[in-house]
Enzyme design. Structure first.
Site, PDB file in Angstrom:
ATOM      1  N   LYS A  50       0.824  -1.241   0.252  1.00 18.18           N
ATOM      2  CA  LYS A  50       0.125   0.015   0.010  1.00 18.18           C
ATOM      3  C   LYS A  50       0.856   1.307  -0.004  1.00 18.18           C
ATOM      4  CE  LYS A  50       0.881   1.124   4.309  1.00 18.18           C
ATOM      5  NZ  LYS A  50       1.343   2.406   5.145  1.00 18.18           N
TER       6      LYS A  50
ATOM      7  N   GLU B 125      -0.113   6.274  17.471  1.00 23.89           N
ATOM      8  CA  GLU B 125       1.142   5.800  18.109  1.00 23.89           C
ATOM      9  C   GLU B 125       1.998   6.882  18.557  1.00 23.89           C
ATOM     10  OE1 GLU B 125       2.728   3.752  14.706  1.00 23.89           O
ATOM     11  OE2 GLU B 125       2.591   5.300  13.356  1.00 23.89           O
TER      12      GLU B 125
ATOM     13  N   HIS C 191      -5.418   0.618   5.388  1.00 23.33           N
ATOM     14  CA  HIS C 191      -5.654  -0.042   6.608  1.00 23.33           C
ATOM     15  C   HIS C 191      -6.921   0.043   7.594  1.00 23.33           C
ATOM     16  CE1 HIS C 191      -1.478  -1.174   6.296  1.00 23.33           C
ATOM     17  NE2 HIS C 191      -0.918  -0.400   6.735  1.00 23.33           N
TER      18      HIS C 191
END
Length: 456
Positions: A134, A202, A226
């Site tokens: 991707k 994150e 995703h």
């Protein structure tokens, strides 16, 4: 099963961190034997011994579980070819060998069209497969063009647009939990579920990935592929089987049902931001615009949030919040399914019941269900949390994907029309953001992100 894997971009981070450890895990588990041939292709002016030493070092660094014999069985026989991935003569030399090959493009997406054209002109052996990372294209038009180019090389069944999220144990548990449990499936609709959050936040900052990330940003890097893939598994109708056609057909139904966003919708339902200088734990983090390799004029976002609605019988009235961010104060990687309150709470309880939330932790993998139970006193309520941890997977996510590629199982791969539909969903967001209809705000590294976005 195909016994030849050719990796273009073989000295990059993807091969070092994921593909080589995945191959070692497959060897250790008995899925690969001495017939397996690995060819690694890159522009680096290395000898075969140079590559072997580098590969062994990367496995020592990133693979802590596979035995030394399995690692050596992958690196020692590996062939290294110095080549330009867009040069027909170089590519022909790289893919030569006996029998069909799985050709893995571990390359920047901008190089995909040139490499696929070179593979076409070089002539792949019949039965070969092409694997692409991707993001697939940069927008809808480029995705359509790349699909057309691929169709000139191999049939659709031989194209693997991989997304390692689909092979993660907990992502798979989303399907298993809702489809194999009578207690959940009757509740899996808008009558009972108010909102679904799909979050990948994150504490990691750019970490040297400016070459790729600054040209993509959070929306393309995470949301377009995703998070939309996880949305499909959460919202899809029960498939007739988990086979390739049934599973992919139901996923594309979800994407087609996403209500198109107008400019006003984008302004109200999306956010974009990038991190400013700050502190994460014990380390100082520079502002994104000051990171090495970043062009501040691109105004690349490191945080993206998009709220979607589905025009379908099952989901009308439920909101789906997709969010991702870098350089935040804590990691939060999960699917949170928030149920509606009970229709009536008998009088006499001293407080309102907390909403029930089912959480699928993506990293680390876990499942929790937040309920309401009896408190310490009479007629009081208190939170009750049930927690479970899935069994450790037998293979890492990339190991599962590579095994599917070698066996020709495309169920967890993204079909061509699905890749195009994903771009259609986000095209209005990309257009409005490029026109600055949504401001690019900043948040300090180490913070909770832009104001008013943090979920519970």
């Amino acid at each position: 099963m195909i016994n030849r894997l050719v990796v273009f971009g073989a000295t990059g981070d993807l091969n070092a961190r994921y593909l080589l450890p995945a191959l070692a895990a497959l060897r250790a588990a008995g899925h690969l034997d001495d017939r397996f041939q690995l060819t690694c292709v890159d522009r680096a002016d290395w000898t075969r011994d140079d590559f072997r030493r580098w590969a062994a070092e990367q496995l020592d660094r990133h693979d802590l579980s596979s035995p030394a014999a399995a690692r050596k069985a992958i690196t020692e026989p590996a062939r290294y070819v110095r080549a330009d991935a867009t040069d027909v003569t170089d590519v022909a030399s790289a893919i030569e060998g006996d029998g069909p090959a799985a050709v893995y493009l571990a390359l920047p997406p901008a190089v995909f069209p040139g490499t696929v054209a070179a593979l076409r002109d070089a002539g792949l052996v019949a039965g070969s497969r092409i694997v692409l990372e991707k993001p697939f294209g940069e927008d809808l038009d480029s995705a359509v063009a790349l699909n057309r180019l691929l169709s000139e090389v191999v049939p659709e069944q031989a194209v693997f647009r991989v997304d390692h999220f689909l092979a993660m144990t907990t992502v798979q548990n989303v399907l298993g939990s809702r489809l194999a449990n009578r207690v959940l499936e009757p509740l899996w609709n808008s009558a009972h579920i108010a909102e679904v959050e799909i979050v990948w936040e994150e504490s990691l900052a750019l970490e040297g990935r400016a070459g790729y990330y600054d040209g993509a940003g959070a929306l393309k890097d995470m949301v377009q592929n995703h998070l939309l893939q996880v949305l499909c598994l959460v919202a899809m109708e029960p498939p007739l089987s988990l086979g390739e056609r049934d599973l992919r057909d139901r996923k594309i139904d979800v994407l087609r049902s996403v209500r198109p966003l107008t400019d006003d919708d984008v302004v109200r339902r999306t956010r974009r931001a990038r991190y400013a200088a700050g502190r994460i734990g014990d380390r100082d983090v520079p502002a994104y615009a000051e990171e090495d390799g970043v062009d501040p004029r691109r105004r690349t976002e490191t945080f993206a949030e998009v709220v979607l609605e589905l025009d379908s019988w099952r989901w009308s009235g439920t909101t789906f919040r997709l969010r991702t961010g870098k350089a935040l104060g804590r990691d939060r990687k999960e699917v949170a399914v928030r149920f509606r309150p009970v229709p009536h709470l008998p009088s006499g309880f001293g407080e309102e019941a907390s909403p029930n939330v089912l959480r699928f932790g993506l990293e680390p993998e876990s499942m929790t269900l937040a309920l309401t139970g009896a408190g310490a006193g009479a007629h009081t309520l208190a939170p009750l949390v049930l927690t479970a941890r899935p069994a450790a997977p037998d293979l890492p996510a990339y190991g599962r994907l590579l095994l599917d590629v070698l066996h020709g199982n495309a169920a967890l791969s993204i079909r061509g029309d699905e890749a195009e539909e994903s771009w259609r969903v986000l095209a209005p967001v990309m257009s409005a953001w490029s026109g600055n209809l949504v401001p690019l705000v900043e948040y300090p590294a180490g913070s909770d992100g832009p104001a008013a976005v943090r979920g519970s």
